[in-house]
Motif scaffolding. Structure first.
Motif, PDB file in Angstrom:
ATOM      1  N   VAL A  48     -20.995 -93.687   1.594  1.00  0.00           N
ATOM      2  CA  VAL A  48     -20.005 -92.847   2.264  1.00  0.00           C
ATOM      3  C   VAL A  48     -20.412 -92.534   3.701  1.00  0.00           C
ATOM      4  O   VAL A  48     -19.576 -92.526   4.600  1.00  0.00           O
ATOM      5  CB  VAL A  48     -19.809 -91.521   1.485  1.00  0.00           C
ATOM      6  CG1 VAL A  48     -18.859 -90.580   2.228  1.00  0.00           C
ATOM      7  CG2 VAL A  48     -19.276 -91.801   0.087  1.00  0.00           C
ATOM      8  N   SER A  49     -21.701 -92.303   3.914  1.00  0.00           N
ATOM      9  CA  SER A  49     -22.131 -91.771   5.201  1.00  0.00           C
ATOM     10  C   SER A  49     -23.615 -92.041   5.438  1.00  0.00           C
ATOM     11  O   SER A  49     -24.355 -92.403   4.517  1.00  0.00           O
ATOM     12  CB  SER A  49     -21.870 -90.258   5.213  1.00  0.00           C
ATOM     13  OG  SER A  49     -22.426 -89.627   6.338  1.00  0.00           O
ATOM     14  N   TRP A  50     -24.040 -91.812   6.675  1.00  0.00           N
ATOM     15  CA  TRP A  50     -25.465 -91.833   6.982  1.00  0.00           C
ATOM     16  C   TRP A  50     -26.172 -90.683   6.262  1.00  0.00           C
ATOM     17  O   TRP A  50     -27.382 -90.728   6.038  1.00  0.00           O
ATOM     18  CB  TRP A  50     -25.681 -91.706   8.496  1.00  0.00           C
ATOM     19  CG  TRP A  50     -24.950 -90.546   9.116  1.00  0.00           C
ATOM     20  CD1 TRP A  50     -23.672 -90.542   9.597  1.00  0.00           C
ATOM     21  CD2 TRP A  50     -25.442 -89.212   9.296  1.00  0.00           C
ATOM     22  NE1 TRP A  50     -23.342 -89.283  10.072  1.00  0.00           N
ATOM     23  CE2 TRP A  50     -24.412 -88.452   9.899  1.00  0.00           C
ATOM     24  CE3 TRP A  50     -26.660 -88.592   9.018  1.00  0.00           C
ATOM     25  CZ2 TRP A  50     -24.560 -87.107  10.223  1.00  0.00           C
ATOM     26  CZ3 TRP A  50     -26.799 -87.241   9.332  1.00  0.00           C
ATOM     27  CH2 TRP A  50     -25.768 -86.524   9.926  1.00  0.00           C
ATOM     28  N   VAL A  51     -25.415 -89.674   5.837  1.00  0.00           N
ATOM     29  CA  VAL A  51     -25.979 -88.551   5.087  1.00  0.00           C
ATOM     30  C   VAL A  51     -26.519 -89.021   3.729  1.00  0.00           C
ATOM     31  O   VAL A  51     -27.409 -88.403   3.159  1.00  0.00           O
ATOM     32  CB  VAL A  51     -24.925 -87.441   4.897  1.00  0.00           C
ATOM     33  CG1 VAL A  51     -25.529 -86.221   4.212  1.00  0.00           C
ATOM     34  CG2 VAL A  51     -24.324 -87.046   6.242  1.00  0.00           C
ATOM     35  N   ASP A  52     -25.966 -90.122   3.220  1.00  0.00           N
ATOM     36  CA  ASP A  52     -26.432 -90.673   1.940  1.00  0.00           C
ATOM     37  C   ASP A  52     -27.943 -90.896   1.954  1.00  0.00           C
ATOM     38  O   ASP A  52     -28.614 -90.746   0.922  1.00  0.00           O
ATOM     39  CB  ASP A  52     -25.752 -92.015   1.652  1.00  0.00           C
ATOM     40  CG  ASP A  52     -24.239 -91.910   1.558  1.00  0.00           C
ATOM     41  OD1 ASP A  52     -23.727 -90.779   1.402  1.00  0.00           O
ATOM     42  OD2 ASP A  52     -23.573 -92.952   1.648  1.00  0.00           O
ATOM     43  N   ILE A  53     -28.475 -91.284   3.101  1.00  0.00           N
ATOM     44  CA  ILE A  53     -29.905 -91.583   3.210  1.00  0.00           C
ATOM     45  C   ILE A  53     -30.735 -90.343   2.897  1.00  0.00           C
ATOM     46  O   ILE A  53     -31.727 -90.411   2.166  1.00  0.00           O
ATOM     47  CB  ILE A  53     -30.228 -92.130   4.614  1.00  0.00           C
ATOM     48  CG1 ILE A  53     -29.562 -93.491   4.813  1.00  0.00           C
ATOM     49  CG2 ILE A  53     -31.742 -92.229   4.839  1.00  0.00           C
ATOM     50  CD1 ILE A  53     -29.748 -94.090   6.184  1.00  0.00           C
ATOM     51  N   PHE A  54     -30.317 -89.206   3.416  1.00  0.00           N
ATOM     52  CA  PHE A  54     -31.049 -87.965   3.144  1.00  0.00           C
ATOM     53  C   PHE A  54     -30.816 -87.500   1.711  1.00  0.00           C
ATOM     54  O   PHE A  54     -31.724 -86.961   1.070  1.00  0.00           O
ATOM     55  CB  PHE A  54     -30.635 -86.874   4.129  1.00  0.00           C
ATOM     56  CG  PHE A  54     -31.035 -87.164   5.544  1.00  0.00           C
ATOM     57  CD1 PHE A  54     -32.362 -87.119   5.928  1.00  0.00           C
ATOM     58  CD2 PHE A  54     -30.086 -87.499   6.495  1.00  0.00           C
ATOM     59  CE1 PHE A  54     -32.747 -87.382   7.236  1.00  0.00           C
ATOM     60  CE2 PHE A  54     -30.452 -87.776   7.808  1.00  0.00           C
ATOM     61  CZ  PHE A  54     -31.793 -87.715   8.175  1.00  0.00           C
ATOM     62  N   ALA A  55     -29.598 -87.699   1.197  1.00  0.00           N
ATOM     63  CA  ALA A  55     -29.296 -87.292  -0.176  1.00  0.00           C
ATOM     64  C   ALA A  55     -30.146 -88.077  -1.171  1.00  0.00           C
ATOM     65  O   ALA A  55     -30.762 -87.506  -2.076  1.00  0.00           O
ATOM     66  CB  ALA A  55     -27.812 -87.485  -0.469  1.00  0.00           C
ATOM     67  N   ILE A  56     -30.203 -89.384  -1.002  1.00  0.00           N
ATOM     68  CA  ILE A  56     -30.996 -90.216  -1.908  1.00  0.00           C
ATOM     69  C   ILE A  56     -32.481 -90.002  -1.654  1.00  0.00           C
ATOM     70  O   ILE A  56     -33.291 -89.970  -2.588  1.00  0.00           O
ATOM     71  CB  ILE A  56     -30.617 -91.702  -1.749  1.00  0.00           C
ATOM     72  CG1 ILE A  56     -29.160 -91.912  -2.169  1.00  0.00           C
ATOM     73  CG2 ILE A  56     -31.546 -92.600  -2.580  1.00  0.00           C
ATOM     74  CD1 ILE A  56     -28.651 -93.322  -1.942  1.00  0.00           C
ATOM     75  N   GLY A  57     -32.857 -89.831  -0.381  1.00  0.00           N
ATOM     76  CA  GLY A  57     -34.260 -89.611  -0.043  1.00  0.00           C
ATOM     77  C   GLY A  57     -34.816 -88.332  -0.643  1.00  0.00           C
ATOM     78  O   GLY A  57     -36.014 -88.231  -0.888  1.00  0.00           O
ATOM     79  N   SER A  58     -33.958 -87.365  -0.909  1.00  0.00           N
ATOM     80  CA  SER A  58     -34.411 -86.120  -1.509  1.00  0.00           C
ATOM     81  C   SER A  58     -34.594 -86.250  -3.016  1.00  0.00           C
ATOM     82  O   SER A  58     -35.154 -85.358  -3.660  1.00  0.00           O
ATOM     83  CB  SER A  58     -33.406 -84.997  -1.217  1.00  0.00           C
ATOM     84  OG  SER A  58     -32.176 -85.246  -1.853  1.00  0.00           O
ATOM     85  N   VAL A  59     -34.136 -87.378  -3.586  1.00  0.00           N
ATOM     86  CA  VAL A  59     -34.249 -87.618  -5.028  1.00  0.00           C
ATOM     87  C   VAL A  59     -35.195 -88.780  -5.326  1.00  0.00           C
ATOM     88  O   VAL A  59     -36.113 -88.667  -6.142  1.00  0.00           O
ATOM     89  CB  VAL A  59     -32.853 -87.909  -5.636  1.00  0.00           C
ATOM     90  CG1 VAL A  59     -32.968 -88.208  -7.129  1.00  0.00           C
ATOM     91  CG2 VAL A  59     -31.913 -86.743  -5.401  1.00  0.00           C
ATOM     92  N   LEU A  60     -34.954 -89.912  -4.653  1.00  0.00           N
ATOM     93  CA  LEU A  60     -35.767 -91.112  -4.860  1.00  0.00           C
ATOM     94  C   LEU A  60     -36.102 -91.738  -3.508  1.00  0.00           C
ATOM     95  O   LEU A  60     -35.451 -92.698  -3.088  1.00  0.00           O
ATOM     96  CB  LEU A  60     -35.006 -92.128  -5.725  1.00  0.00           C
ATOM     97  CG  LEU A  60     -35.049 -91.909  -7.234  1.00  0.00           C
ATOM     98  CD1 LEU A  60     -34.032 -92.818  -7.930  1.00  0.00           C
ATOM     99  CD2 LEU A  60     -36.439 -92.186  -7.775  1.00  0.00           C
ATOM    100  N   PRO A  61     -37.087 -91.230  -2.812  1.00  0.00           N
ATOM    101  CA  PRO A  61     -37.429 -91.792  -1.497  1.00  0.00           C
ATOM    102  C   PRO A  61     -37.913 -93.226  -1.621  1.00  0.00           C
ATOM    103  O   PRO A  61     -38.613 -93.589  -2.574  1.00  0.00           O
ATOM    104  CB  PRO A  61     -38.547 -90.861  -1.006  1.00  0.00           C
ATOM    105  CG  PRO A  61     -39.131 -90.266  -2.234  1.00  0.00           C
ATOM    106  CD  PRO A  61     -37.997 -90.138  -3.200  1.00  0.00           C
ATOM    107  N   GLY A  62     -37.511 -94.055  -0.688  1.00  0.00           N
ATOM    108  CA  GLY A  62     -37.918 -95.459  -0.704  1.00  0.00           C
ATOM    109  C   GLY A  62     -37.593 -96.123   0.621  1.00  0.00           C
ATOM    110  O   GLY A  62     -37.255 -95.465   1.607  1.00  0.00           O
ATOM    111  N   ARG A  63     -37.676 -97.447   0.637  1.00  0.00           N
ATOM    112  CA  ARG A  63     -37.331 -98.226   1.823  1.00  0.00           C
ATOM    113  C   ARG A  63     -35.843 -98.523   1.780  1.00  0.00           C
ATOM    114  O   ARG A  63     -35.349 -99.131   0.828  1.00  0.00           O
ATOM    115  CB  ARG A  63     -38.103 -99.549   1.848  1.00  0.00           C
ATOM    116  CG  ARG A  63     -39.591 -99.414   1.606  1.00  0.00           C
ATOM    117  CD  ARG A  63     -40.286 -98.620   2.681  1.00  0.00           C
ATOM    118  NE  ARG A  63     -41.739 -98.679   2.539  1.00  0.00           N
ATOM    119  CZ  ARG A  63     -42.595 -97.965   3.224  1.00  0.00           C
ATOM    120  NH1 ARG A  63     -42.156 -97.102   4.115  1.00  0.00           N
ATOM    121  NH2 ARG A  63     -43.896 -98.074   3.039  1.00  0.00           N
TER     122      ARG A  63
END
Length: 276
Positions: free
Chosen positions: A98-113
């Motif tokens: 949906v957005s560049w915000v997805d990166i922070f949302a997923i990073g707060s749950v499952l950080p990765g590359r």
């Protein structure tokens, strides 16, 4: 004038989708204070980005905390539900985009590359963060390089790293969505590693669906950030779905993961979920 490549994903969403669920922002003075406070804390937090690149014990916990704080600075709260997050190495994480915000949302749950569009590397602020986080760039207008990206993902998975990809290939508004393309799933098949589907959805404070975070069409990054920090509150819900075994067919794997992300219970029951 060159014709568009029919194989490159094109979303039908545009900037008009962003206003489809717009909510009142409040009185001017309240909004001004809200924007000033959020922007100030976001800039301060952005200056601490180099800490994320330092190898240290518990760095994944630091990354999760950082992403949650950044979401809060942007006026976004996160809720996580669903199955347990399994402590496995070498997992491909997929979600709708949906957005560049997805990166922070997923990073707060499952950080990765993260696998992200190559132009993001040149974005101010976020581009620096992308380089530090060793984002795997993909040029969606140059499909000849796609096999190299898939090969890079497979190598990272075999090395035990978590890789996050968005198989739709482009962003959608969150009310509409695209089909999962099978190319990225070939990396999981080649590496013999499982896939973790996540279902992301954005909501207003009252629980109604929201497109305020959507980054689609001719939208710009400054305009997108301004919408978020002006809004009263945005909630991103992350639903952890069943881990999927790779199998031997990337199309079947893509279909199973798409069904999980879209909430198709019937289709999910026909898939091959990995049960601990």
């Amino acid at each position: 004038m060159t014709a568009e490549n029919p194989w490159v994903p094109r979303a039908t969403c545009n900037v008009s989708c962003v206003a489809a669920t717009e909510a009142p922002t409040g009185q001017r003075i309240v909004v001004a204070w809200r924007v000033a406070i959020r922007a100030t804390f976001a800039v301060v937090l952005l200056s601490a980005v180099p800490l994320l690149a330092i190898p240290m014990p518990g760095r994944s916990h630091l990354q999760r905390s950082y992403c949650r704080l950044m979401l809060r600075c942007l006026g976004v709260r996160i809720t996580v539900s669903g199955g347990p997050i399994r402590n496995l190495q070498g997992v491909l994480v997929v979600a709708g985009h949906v957005s560049w915000v997805d990166i922070f949302a997923i990073g707060s749950v499952l950080p990765g590359r993260f696998v992200a569009k190559a132009e993001m590397i040149n974005w101010p602020g976020l581009g620096f963060l992308a380089r530090l986080m060793k984002v795997i760039p993909i040029d969606r207008d140059n499909l000849r390089r796609l096999p190299d990206v898939v090969s890079t993902i497979a190598v990272r998975l075999r090395a035990g790293q978590t890789v996050v990809a968005f198989p739709e290939g482009t962003t959608w508004c969150g009310l509409a969505y695209g089909q999962f393309r099978p190319a990225m799933f070939q990396a999981a098949v080649d590496a013999g590693r499982p896939v973790q589907p996540l279902r992301l959805s954005y909501h207003r404070r009252d629980g109604a669906a929201s497109t305020i975070a959507a980054y689609v069409g001719d939208d710009t990054l400054p305009a997108s950030i301004r919408r978020l920090i002006t809004a009263q509150r945005t909630v991103v819900r992350v639903q952890v779905e069943s881990l999927q075994l790779p199998g031997a067919d990337r199309r079947d794997l893509a279909a199973r993961c798409e069904s999980a992300v879209r909430g198709d219970v019937t289709a999910r029951a026909q898939g091959h979920a990995l049960v601990a």
